[in-house]
Design a protein around this motif. Structure first.
Motif, PDB file in Angstrom:
ATOM      1  N   UNK A   2       0.833  -1.190   0.000  1.00 35.27           N
ATOM      2  CA  UNK A   2       0.000   0.000   0.000  1.00 35.27           C
ATOM      3  C   UNK A   2       0.867   1.238   0.000  1.00 35.27           C
ATOM      4  N   UNK A   3       0.632   2.136  -0.942  1.00 33.40           N
ATOM      5  CA  UNK A   3       1.407   3.364  -1.005  1.00 33.40           C
ATOM      6  C   UNK A   3       1.054   4.243   0.179  1.00 33.40           C
ATOM      7  N   UNK A   8       9.483   6.793   1.977  1.00 32.49           N
ATOM      8  CA  UNK A   8      10.446   7.640   1.276  1.00 32.49           C
ATOM      9  C   UNK A   8      11.203   6.808   0.255  1.00 32.49           C
ATOM     10  N   UNK A   9      11.349   7.339  -0.929  1.00 26.71           N
ATOM     11  CA  UNK A   9      12.184   6.743  -1.970  1.00 26.71           C
ATOM     12  C   UNK A   9      13.440   7.582  -2.111  1.00 26.71           C
ATOM     13  N   UNK A  10      14.584   6.924  -2.010  1.00 27.17           N
ATOM     14  CA  UNK A  10      15.867   7.594  -2.242  1.00 27.17           C
ATOM     15  C   UNK A  10      16.361   7.175  -3.610  1.00 27.17           C
ATOM     16  N   UNK A  44       9.472   2.988  -7.644  1.00 25.31           N
ATOM     17  CA  UNK A  44       8.380   3.953  -7.768  1.00 25.31           C
ATOM     18  C   UNK A  44       7.036   3.246  -7.884  1.00 25.31           C
ATOM     19  N   UNK A  45       7.013   2.109  -8.559  1.00 26.42           N
ATOM     20  CA  UNK A  45       5.760   1.369  -8.709  1.00 26.42           C
ATOM     21  C   UNK A  45       5.284   0.802  -7.373  1.00 26.42           C
ATOM     22  N   UNK A  49       3.066   7.184  -4.122  1.00 28.53           N
ATOM     23  CA  UNK A  49       2.809   8.436  -3.400  1.00 28.53           C
ATOM     24  C   UNK A  49       3.904   8.758  -2.387  1.00 28.53           C
ATOM     25  N   UNK A  50       4.968   7.988  -2.391  1.00 26.94           N
ATOM     26  CA  UNK A  50       6.035   8.203  -1.413  1.00 26.94           C
ATOM     27  C   UNK A  50       6.791   9.501  -1.688  1.00 26.94           C
ATOM     28  N   UNK A  51       7.320  10.074  -0.627  1.00 34.18           N
ATOM     29  CA  UNK A  51       8.216  11.213  -0.776  1.00 34.18           C
ATOM     30  C   UNK A  51       9.457  10.744  -1.525  1.00 34.18           C
ATOM     31  N   UNK A  52       9.981  11.582  -2.411  1.00 35.96           N
ATOM     32  CA  UNK A  52      11.153  11.221  -3.205  1.00 35.96           C
ATOM     33  C   UNK A  52      12.307  12.154  -2.855  1.00 35.96           C
TER      34      UNK A  52
END
Length: 501
Positions: A2-3, A8-10, A44-45, A49-52
């Motif tokens: 679940x998004x 957080x995506x780094x 990303x998939x 909706x994660x912070x990038x």
């Protein structure tokens, strides 16, 4: 998955130090843990909706670890007289005189970082040299290795030290008076003003904050400090004010008391007791490293053994039964040989308890002992090679080929864990990389160049190696479940910044 906006995506060029997937483009983090890794599109998939955090122009690695530091002492040292790089007695005198002008009479002046060889001294310094510039302030200055101190006459008088004072156990008072070797320094330190709780907390915070600002995410603090030092770190951890994960050692002298209090291995949180510290000998610069005959090439002897091998074996077994790691300082070839003998007796119990025995420094080795390091943690400080090179050529030419023997130790199956021994040397990872890569000392001369490591091997020893030494399966690697504690680099060994989520 679940998004969630809490994720957080780094995005960065990532070295995971995991052989199953050594390089990725992105890492997904949530709840302080790595959740996934892979290409930018794959990650990303998983969480659209994660912070990038876009760091695609940087390199992401597991977080830097400082595998050997006296953290609170380092914090105190940041406000003391810094004598690193002093090239003469006159330069030391000038710095002491300047500090005396800024300090009320009767107040102690403390400092350190000098090397006898860099001061151009053939022998030990006297109190009279400090008296010339500071007759009204007690002065105590430590050599860079912390195994020798230099005091003025007022400090010695306050400590009750005279020409007739007997050497204490585990120490030596040099004559004429002024230099104190090993445990003799405690004769002076015990009469110095004792810092209060607030001062210990401030020093702990200063040391930890300094490391974090340099890009470190964890540290192994190595005892040789008052009990108030780890207590201050524990307080900061309980308050949520500790920016690092800490693996701490207690001196073996306190082991019985710790056992009575029920202290044992207790993983979790940002502060953890993990090791029990022993000292097999002193140090090279102070001529107290324990050597096989013939000893130092200048005829100054074979050094000074400290904790006996039988004691290391007996109390090491007590530590192991509590799940704690025996951690032994050994500089000279004789010291390392004797510790290896003691550890051979401890290996079955260590294997049963799932603990990796550990030697600190392992600086000067008998070639025949190298294969015996298999399976041990060897915590080494490449930065010391830079200052020690000239001394090794002068004092230990017969051991030069197996001094700071990083590649040989690695080939023998040892786990390398890199640190600085701050405040003995600054916790400067750039110097670690330079020393381990180039094997060149401060005079530009090579020392056993065949023992050089690659950049990625050095990175491993500054990240994954310390994690394995501490028994942290969840650190020093970027994979699902690992701690979300990273270091960002412009290039490996270049500018670094910590990133803890």
């Amino acid at each position: 998955m679940t998004a969630s906006a809490a994720l957080t995506v780094i995005q960065a060029s990532t070295l995971t130090l995991d052989d199953t997937q050594p390089r990725v483009e992105a890492v997904l983090v949530g709840g302080g843990r790595v959740l996934a890794r892979g290409s930018r599109e794959e990650v990303a998939a998983l969480a659209p909706r994660a912070r990038v955090l876009d760091h695609r122009d940087l390199i992401l690695t597991p977080g830097l670890a400082e595998a050997h530091i006296h953290l609170v002492a380092y914090g105190f040292s940041l406000s003391q007289l810094n004598l690193h790089g002093a090239r003469s007695v006159t330069e030391v005198q000038a710095k002491v005189a300047q500090r005396a002008l800024q300090t009320p009479p009767g107040t102690w002046i403390r400092g350190g970082g000098f090397l006898l060889s860099e001061l151009g001294l053939g022998g030990y310094p006297s109190a009279a040299l400090l008296d010339e510039v500071s007759p009204h302030h007690p002065v105590l200055l430590y050599s860079r290795d912390l195994h020798l101190s230099w005091a003025n006459s007022l400090a010695l008088r306050l400590a009750g030290i005279t020409e007739a004072t007997a050497d204490p156990q585990g120490g030596k008072i040099v004559h004429p008076l002024g230099t104190l070797l090993e445990g003799a320094s405690e004769l002076v330190t015990r009469v110095m003003p004792v810092p209060g709780e607030a001062e210990y907390l401030a020093a702990a915070q200063a040391g930890a904050d300094d490391l974090a600002a340099r890009g470190y995410v964890s540290a192994h603090t190595m005892a040789f400090e008052a009990p108030e030092a780890p207590r201050a770190l524990q307080t900061l951890a309980a308050r949520g004010e500790l920016p690092l994960r800490i693996w701490a050692c207690l001196p073996h002298e306190r082991l019985a008391h710790a056992r009575e209090l029920g202290l044992a291995l207790n993983p979790g949180g940002l502060f953890q007791w993990g090791g029990v510290k022993f000292f097999a000998d002193g140090a090279l610069g102070s001529r107290t490293a324990w050597l096989h005959a013939p000893g130092f090439a200048d005829g100054s002897g074979t050094g000074m053994p400290l904790d006996p091998p039988d004691l290391i074996r007996e109390r090491g077994a007590e530590a192991l039964r509590l799940g704690l790691t025996p951690v032994t300082h050994a500089i000279g070839d004789r010291a390392n040989h004797e510790v290896l003998n003691a550890y051979d007796a401890l290996r079955p119990l260590a294997a049963e308890r799932g603990v990796r025995l550990r030697i600190e420094h392992a600086q000067h080795l008998d070639p025949k002992d190298l294969p015996r390091f298999q399976g041990l943690t060897v915590s080494v400080q490449p930065i010391h090679l830079q200052a020690d090179g000239a001394m090794i050529r002068e004092l230990l030419p017969h051991l030069a080929k197996t001094s700071y023997a990083f590649r040989s130790l690695k080939a023998a199956g040892a786990i390398l864990a890199f640190g600085s021994d701050a405040p003995v040397a600054p916790p400067e990872y750039r110097a670690t990389f330079a020393a381990a890569l180039t094997r060149r000392d401060d005079e530009g001369q090579p020392l056993a160049p065949g023992e050089a490591l690659t950049e990625e091997e050095i990175l491993w020893a500054h990240t994954r190696g310390p994690a394995l030494a501490a028994g942290w399966a969840d650190e020093g690697i970027i994979r699902p479940g690992a701690r979300a504690a990273f270091t960002l680099w412009d290039r490996i060994g270049g500018h670094a910044q910590a990133l803890v989520l």
